[in-house]
Design a protein around this motif. Structure first.
Motif, PDB file in Angstrom:
ATOM      1  N   THR A  27       9.834  61.878 -25.455  1.00  0.00           N
ATOM      2  CA  THR A  27       9.452  60.456 -25.298  1.00  0.00           C
ATOM      3  C   THR A  27      10.558  59.726 -25.923  1.00  0.00           C
ATOM      4  OG1 THR A  27       8.180  60.882 -27.797  1.00  0.00           O
ATOM      5  CG2 THR A  27       6.538  61.709 -26.731  1.00  0.00           C
ATOM      6  N   PRO A  28       9.736  57.791 -25.824  1.00  0.00           N
ATOM      7  CA  PRO A  28      11.242  57.162 -26.009  1.00  0.00           C
ATOM      8  C   PRO A  28      11.442  56.906 -27.588  1.00  0.00           C
ATOM      9  CG  PRO A  28       9.595  56.239 -24.208  1.00  0.00           C
ATOM     10  CD  PRO A  28       8.716  57.542 -24.644  1.00  0.00           C
ATOM     11  N   ASP A  29      10.245  57.300 -28.110  1.00  0.00           N
ATOM     12  CA  ASP A  29      10.154  57.998 -29.875  1.00  0.00           C
ATOM     13  C   ASP A  29      11.371  58.402 -30.395  1.00  0.00           C
ATOM     14  OD1 ASP A  29       9.212  55.441 -30.776  1.00  0.00           O
ATOM     15  OD2 ASP A  29       7.041  56.918 -30.780  1.00  0.00           O
ATOM     16  N   GLN A  30      11.101  59.708 -29.110  1.00  0.00           N
ATOM     17  CA  GLN A  30      11.983  61.166 -29.753  1.00  0.00           C
ATOM     18  C   GLN A  30      13.366  60.558 -29.333  1.00  0.00           C
ATOM     19  OE1 GLN A  30       9.777  63.713 -27.225  1.00  0.00           O
ATOM     20  NE2 GLN A  30       9.082  64.687 -29.568  1.00  0.00           N
ATOM     21  N   ILE A  31      13.665  60.074 -27.949  1.00  0.00           N
ATOM     22  CA  ILE A  31      15.121  59.783 -27.985  1.00  0.00           C
ATOM     23  C   ILE A  31      15.385  58.536 -28.222  1.00  0.00           C
ATOM     24  CG2 ILE A  31      15.952  58.573 -25.672  1.00  0.00           C
ATOM     25  CD1 ILE A  31      14.365  59.897 -23.856  1.00  0.00           C
ATOM     26  N   ALA A  32      14.796  57.766 -28.811  1.00  0.00           N
ATOM     27  CA  ALA A  32      15.379  56.821 -29.996  1.00  0.00           C
ATOM     28  C   ALA A  32      15.452  57.115 -31.204  1.00  0.00           C
ATOM     29  CB  ALA A  32      14.548  55.703 -30.348  1.00  0.00           C
ATOM     30  N   GLU A  33      14.772  58.433 -32.165  1.00  0.00           N
ATOM     31  CA  GLU A  33      14.997  59.073 -33.625  1.00  0.00           C
ATOM     32  C   GLU A  33      16.556  59.696 -33.069  1.00  0.00           C
ATOM     33  OE1 GLU A  33      11.743  61.111 -34.110  1.00  0.00           O
ATOM     34  OE2 GLU A  33      10.579  59.004 -34.544  1.00  0.00           O
ATOM     35  N   GLN A  34      16.614  60.388 -32.028  1.00  0.00           N
ATOM     36  CA  GLN A  34      17.509  61.522 -31.895  1.00  0.00           C
ATOM     37  C   GLN A  34      19.093  60.837 -31.345  1.00  0.00           C
ATOM     38  OE1 GLN A  34      17.821  65.640 -30.293  1.00  0.00           O
ATOM     39  NE2 GLN A  34      15.747  65.934 -30.646  1.00  0.00           N
ATOM     40  N   ALA A  35      18.608  59.821 -30.227  1.00  0.00           N
ATOM     41  CA  ALA A  35      20.200  58.915 -30.615  1.00  0.00           C
ATOM     42  C   ALA A  35      20.795  58.146 -31.556  1.00  0.00           C
ATOM     43  CB  ALA A  35      19.736  57.492 -28.860  1.00  0.00           C
ATOM     44  N   ILE A  36      19.491  57.663 -32.486  1.00  0.00           N
ATOM     45  CA  ILE A  36      20.542  56.888 -33.267  1.00  0.00           C
ATOM     46  C   ILE A  36      20.672  57.938 -34.443  1.00  0.00           C
ATOM     47  CG2 ILE A  36      19.062  55.664 -35.849  1.00  0.00           C
ATOM     48  CD1 ILE A  36      17.389  54.697 -33.969  1.00  0.00           C
ATOM     49  N   GLU A  37      19.975  59.109 -34.533  1.00  0.00           N
ATOM     50  CA  GLU A  37      20.792  60.061 -35.894  1.00  0.00           C
ATOM     51  C   GLU A  37      22.075  60.517 -35.268  1.00  0.00           C
ATOM     52  OE1 GLU A  37      19.739  63.941 -38.024  1.00  0.00           O
ATOM     53  OE2 GLU A  37      18.727  63.574 -36.223  1.00  0.00           O
ATOM     54  N   ALA A  38      22.484  60.338 -33.849  1.00  0.00           N
ATOM     55  CA  ALA A  38      23.506  61.013 -33.330  1.00  0.00           C
ATOM     56  C   ALA A  38      24.209  60.077 -33.516  1.00  0.00           C
ATOM     57  CB  ALA A  38      23.415  61.572 -32.406  1.00  0.00           C
ATOM     58  N   ALA A  39      24.226  58.755 -33.643  1.00  0.00           N
ATOM     59  CA  ALA A  39      25.187  57.763 -34.246  1.00  0.00           C
ATOM     60  C   ALA A  39      25.499  57.672 -35.120  1.00  0.00           C
ATOM     61  CB  ALA A  39      24.464  56.334 -33.411  1.00  0.00           C
ATOM     62  N   GLN A  40      24.710  57.698 -36.292  1.00  0.00           N
ATOM     63  CA  GLN A  40      24.652  57.676 -37.535  1.00  0.00           C
ATOM     64  C   GLN A  40      25.673  59.059 -38.363  1.00  0.00           C
ATOM     65  OE1 GLN A  40      20.656  57.831 -39.321  1.00  0.00           O
ATOM     66  NE2 GLN A  40      20.497  55.761 -39.245  1.00  0.00           N
ATOM     67  N   ASP A  61      12.111  54.970 -14.174  1.00  0.00           N
ATOM     68  CA  ASP A  61      11.098  53.422 -14.844  1.00  0.00           C
ATOM     69  C   ASP A  61      12.156  52.463 -15.724  1.00  0.00           C
ATOM     70  OD1 ASP A  61       9.298  51.869 -14.856  1.00  0.00           O
ATOM     71  OD2 ASP A  61       7.508  53.098 -15.673  1.00  0.00           O
ATOM     72  N   PRO A  62      12.231  51.517 -15.555  1.00  0.00           N
ATOM     73  CA  PRO A  62      12.351  50.601 -16.151  1.00  0.00           C
ATOM     74  C   PRO A  62      11.844  50.375 -17.212  1.00  0.00           C
ATOM     75  CG  PRO A  62      13.614  49.982 -14.285  1.00  0.00           C
ATOM     76  CD  PRO A  62      11.823  50.936 -14.087  1.00  0.00           C
ATOM     77  N   ALA A  63      10.398  50.462 -17.109  1.00  0.00           N
ATOM     78  CA  ALA A  63      10.171  49.996 -18.728  1.00  0.00           C
ATOM     79  C   ALA A  63       9.936  51.205 -19.399  1.00  0.00           C
ATOM     80  CB  ALA A  63       8.245  49.811 -17.805  1.00  0.00           C
ATOM     81  N   VAL A  64      10.023  52.413 -19.099  1.00  0.00           N
ATOM     82  CA  VAL A  64       9.996  53.823 -20.744  1.00  0.00           C
ATOM     83  C   VAL A  64      11.476  53.071 -20.450  1.00  0.00           C
ATOM     84  CG1 VAL A  64      10.422  55.826 -20.412  1.00  0.00           C
ATOM     85  CG2 VAL A  64       9.215  55.052 -18.474  1.00  0.00           C
ATOM     86  N   PHE A  65      12.691  53.013 -20.194  1.00  0.00           N
ATOM     87  CA  PHE A  65      13.894  52.411 -20.936  1.00  0.00           C
ATOM     88  C   PHE A  65      13.872  51.711 -21.645  1.00  0.00           C
ATOM     89  CE2 PHE A  65      15.685  54.696 -17.367  1.00  0.00           C
ATOM     90  CZ  PHE A  65      16.964  55.394 -17.225  1.00  0.00           C
ATOM     91  N   ASP A  66      12.823  50.843 -21.563  1.00  0.00           N
ATOM     92  CA  ASP A  66      13.182  49.395 -22.056  1.00  0.00           C
ATOM     93  C   ASP A  66      12.274  49.918 -23.733  1.00  0.00           C
ATOM     94  OD1 ASP A  66      14.400  47.610 -20.904  1.00  0.00           O
ATOM     95  OD2 ASP A  66      12.546  46.164 -20.167  1.00  0.00           O
ATOM     96  N   GLN A  67      12.034  51.494 -23.428  1.00  0.00           N
ATOM     97  CA  GLN A  67      11.098  51.334 -24.670  1.00  0.00           C
ATOM     98  C   GLN A  67      11.645  52.463 -25.605  1.00  0.00           C
ATOM     99  OE1 GLN A  67       7.096  53.765 -24.276  1.00  0.00           O
ATOM    100  NE2 GLN A  67       7.039  52.632 -22.430  1.00  0.00           N
ATOM    101  N   PHE A  68      12.603  52.323 -25.475  1.00  0.00           N
ATOM    102  CA  PHE A  68      13.802  53.156 -25.791  1.00  0.00           C
ATOM    103  C   PHE A  68      15.554  52.260 -26.961  1.00  0.00           C
ATOM    104  CE2 PHE A  68      14.172  55.740 -22.756  1.00  0.00           C
ATOM    105  CZ  PHE A  68      15.363  56.612 -22.082  1.00  0.00           C
TER     106      PHE A  68
END
Length: 310
Positions: A27-40, A61-68
């Motif tokens: 999900t967008p939330d999961q992708i964002a959370e894992q990406a942020i944690e990886a950067a940290q 879908d750009p609309a999905v990318f835009d969510q994270f």
């Protein structure tokens, strides 16, 4: 700075499916959370694909990318790298839909058409979470990932020349290095080059250590040792051994659940950050320093985080 190692993290990709790991971000939330944690944890570059949040299948879908993607940018200073590879089932226009809209600092660019498959994995799975997964994986046996010379030329023009985006040149075989050299000779690619050498994908070079030496020495002949920066991606269980070898040889490294679902033998990685932390420990034990995002920007000649369109 030239001796520092850039850690890239490929967060989800389009190859693995939900059945293969409960930790694969979908999900967008999961992708964002894992990406942020990886950067940290130390990843300077975040390589991103999108998934349909309803069932985890790859989507352009750009609309999905835009969510994270904007959320990741707001929470980290990491370089955001958007795929132009998408999946073997996407058209070129679909693969470029979000990159052209986002105009990121970096995009991946596969340097040739190829057989790309993990279809043997399907034999090991008896029950699938979603109806799309089994035909998706088995169907790779009869699909080609397309990137013709004209496709690559188009991507270099519309993303590189017109948007100022630079590229992670994904090379799955020796011939891909020669394809890249062709575009350099044609004046369509200018340095600094960031070459991602990929090993262990069925259809590309195998994960033998000798192949890493071959790719390194070939790139040296084609571009000169000071004419490029190389990085290594080892698929599956070959991830950490090949990355360690790459680091010793002066290279950069890429981890993430797109490339391997495991942290060690029989041990699923619970997050991309676990893999980042592991390779960082290895690098530091080798007395190597990890590059920050801004150092990676300078090393790769990127346009900067404020010059993107998201």
């Amino acid at each position: 700075m030239s001796d520092k190692v850039i850690i890239s993290c490929a967060v989800t990709g389009s190859v693995h499916t939900p059945t293969m790991s409960p930790y694969l971000p979908l999900t967008p939330d999961q992708i964002a959370e894992q990406a942020i944690e990886a950067a940290q944890a130390g990843a300077a570059i975040l390589h991103l694909h999108a998934r349909d949040p309803s069932d985890g299948r790859p989507t352009p879908d750009p609309a999905v990318f835009d969510q994270f993607v904007p959320r990741i940018k707001a929470a980290t200073d990491a370089v955001i790298n958007i795929t132009t590879g998408g999946s073997t089932r996407m058209t070129l226009d679909e693969r470029l839909a979000y990159p052209l809209r986002a105009q990121p600092e970096m995009c991946s660019l596969n340097m040739g058409s190829m057989n790309f498959s993990i279809h043997p994995v399907a034999r090991k799975i008896s029950e699938w979470q979603h109806a799309w997964e089994q035909p998706y994986v088995e169907g790779m046996e009869d699909l080609i990932f397309r990137n013709t010379f004209r496709d690559i030329k188009h991507i270099l023009r519309v993303l590189g020349d017109e948007c100022g985006t630079r590229f992670e040149f994904e090379c799955y075989d020796v011939g891909h290095l020669y394809n890249l050299a062709h575009f350099v000779d044609e004046g369509l690619v200018r340095g600094p080059l960031f070459i991602q050498n990929i090993f262990g994908i069925l259809g590309g070079l195998g994960p033998d250590p000798e192949n890493l030496v071959t790719m390194r020495s070939t790139a040296d002949r084609l571009f000169g040792r000071d004419g490029y920066r190389f990085s290594v991606l080892g698929a599956g269980r070959h991830q950490m051994p090949l990355l360690t070898m790459a680091a010793v040889m002066g290279g950069n490294v890429r981890v993430g659940l797109e490339d391997s679902l495991y942290l060690g033998r029989g041990q699923l990685a619970r997050s991309c950050a676990e893999q980042v932390r592991k390779i960082r420990r290895i690098l530091e034990e080798l007395s190597l320093e990890v590059a920050t995002p801004d150092e990676a920007r300078e090393m790769l000649g990127l346009k900067g985080r404020e010059a993107v369109a998201f």
